[in-house]
Design a protein around this motif. Structure first.
Motif, PDB file in Angstrom:
ATOM      1  N   VAL A  36       0.875  -1.177   0.000  1.00 29.86           N
ATOM      2  CA  VAL A  36       0.000   0.000   0.000  1.00 29.86           C
ATOM      3  C   VAL A  36       0.909   1.222   0.000  1.00 29.86           C
ATOM      4  O   VAL A  36       1.737   1.383   0.897  1.00 29.86           O
ATOM      5  N   TYR A  37       0.774   2.063  -1.021  1.00 31.00           N
ATOM      6  CA  TYR A  37       1.578   3.280  -1.101  1.00 31.00           C
ATOM      7  C   TYR A  37       1.271   4.194   0.090  1.00 31.00           C
ATOM      8  O   TYR A  37       0.161   4.154   0.631  1.00 31.00           O
ATOM      9  N   VAL A  50       0.664   9.344   8.601  1.00 26.04           N
ATOM     10  CA  VAL A  50       1.111   8.738   7.345  1.00 26.04           C
ATOM     11  C   VAL A  50       1.118   7.231   7.564  1.00 26.04           C
ATOM     12  O   VAL A  50       1.678   6.735   8.539  1.00 26.04           O
ATOM     13  N   VAL A  51       0.487   6.501   6.641  1.00 30.03           N
ATOM     14  CA  VAL A  51       0.379   5.043   6.738  1.00 30.03           C
ATOM     15  C   VAL A  51       0.855   4.433   5.435  1.00 30.03           C
ATOM     16  O   VAL A  51       0.588   4.969   4.356  1.00 30.03           O
ATOM     17  N   PHE A  52       1.570   3.322   5.524  1.00 22.28           N
ATOM     18  CA  PHE A  52       1.936   2.555   4.326  1.00 22.28           C
ATOM     19  C   PHE A  52       2.241   1.127   4.737  1.00 22.28           C
ATOM     20  O   PHE A  52       2.423   0.817   5.910  1.00 22.28           O
ATOM     21  N   GLU A  53       2.264   0.244   3.732  1.00 22.33           N
ATOM     22  CA  GLU A  53       2.491  -1.173   3.986  1.00 22.33           C
ATOM     23  C   GLU A  53       3.480  -1.747   2.987  1.00 22.33           C
ATOM     24  O   GLU A  53       3.431  -1.434   1.805  1.00 22.33           O
ATOM     25  N   THR A  54       4.382  -2.594   3.493  1.00 20.38           N
ATOM     26  CA  THR A  54       5.368  -3.276   2.654  1.00 20.38           C
ATOM     27  C   THR A  54       5.133  -4.787   2.757  1.00 20.38           C
ATOM     28  O   THR A  54       4.589  -5.260   3.746  1.00 20.38           O
ATOM     29  N   PRO A  55       5.543  -5.558   1.753  1.00 18.10           N
ATOM     30  CA  PRO A  55       5.284  -6.997   1.779  1.00 18.10           C
ATOM     31  C   PRO A  55       6.161  -7.771   2.763  1.00 18.10           C
ATOM     32  O   PRO A  55       5.804  -8.861   3.176  1.00 18.10           O
ATOM     33  N   THR A  56       7.297  -7.209   3.120  1.00 22.72           N
ATOM     34  CA  THR A  56       8.178  -7.863   4.084  1.00 22.72           C
ATOM     35  C   THR A  56       8.471  -6.878   5.213  1.00 22.72           C
ATOM     36  O   THR A  56       8.415  -5.667   5.007  1.00 22.72           O
ATOM     37  N   THR A  82       5.498  -4.686   8.751  1.00 21.89           N
ATOM     38  CA  THR A  82       4.936  -4.501   7.414  1.00 21.89           C
ATOM     39  C   THR A  82       3.963  -3.329   7.348  1.00 21.89           C
ATOM     40  O   THR A  82       3.837  -2.694   6.316  1.00 21.89           O
ATOM     41  N   LEU A  83       3.253  -3.046   8.432  1.00 16.13           N
ATOM     42  CA  LEU A  83       2.281  -1.952   8.451  1.00 16.13           C
ATOM     43  C   LEU A  83       2.866  -0.820   9.304  1.00 16.13           C
ATOM     44  O   LEU A  83       3.113  -0.989  10.493  1.00 16.13           O
TER      45      LEU A  83
END
Length: 87
Positions: A36-37, A50-56, A82-83
């Motif tokens: 999630v950008y 500010v919120v974002f998510e990465t797969p690892t 990740t979140l």
């Protein structure tokens, strides 16, 4: 994992057996992939989230400039996850 500590001789032998691997340059994947950008949420008169998510799990750092344009600030995550939420 071993159930005991290796002796100095055993460590030297393992190092010699893996000499080819030991000579390789370190490598890090610096390409960032977003699940999630980054987006802004929860606006208040004194801040924004500010919120974002990465797969690892990753360590993240956020830098910002104050509304007046004077001064900068920043925040960083304390552990890989990740979140990410920054407020």
């Amino acid at each position: 994992m071993l159930d005991r500590a290796l002796s100095a001789r055993e460590v030297a032998r393992c190092h010699a057996e893996n000499a080819e691997l030991n000579s390789l340059a370190p490598w890090v994947d610096t390409r960032l992939v977003w699940m999630v950008y980054p987006f802004l949420t929860n606006p208040k008169t004194d801040g924004m989230t500010v919120v974002f998510e990465t797969p690892t799990p990753t360590l993240a750092e956020l830098e910002y400039r104050h509304e007046s344009g004077k001064g900068r600030g920043g925040m960083a995550s304390s552990e890989p996850k990740t979140l990410h939420h920054f407020r």
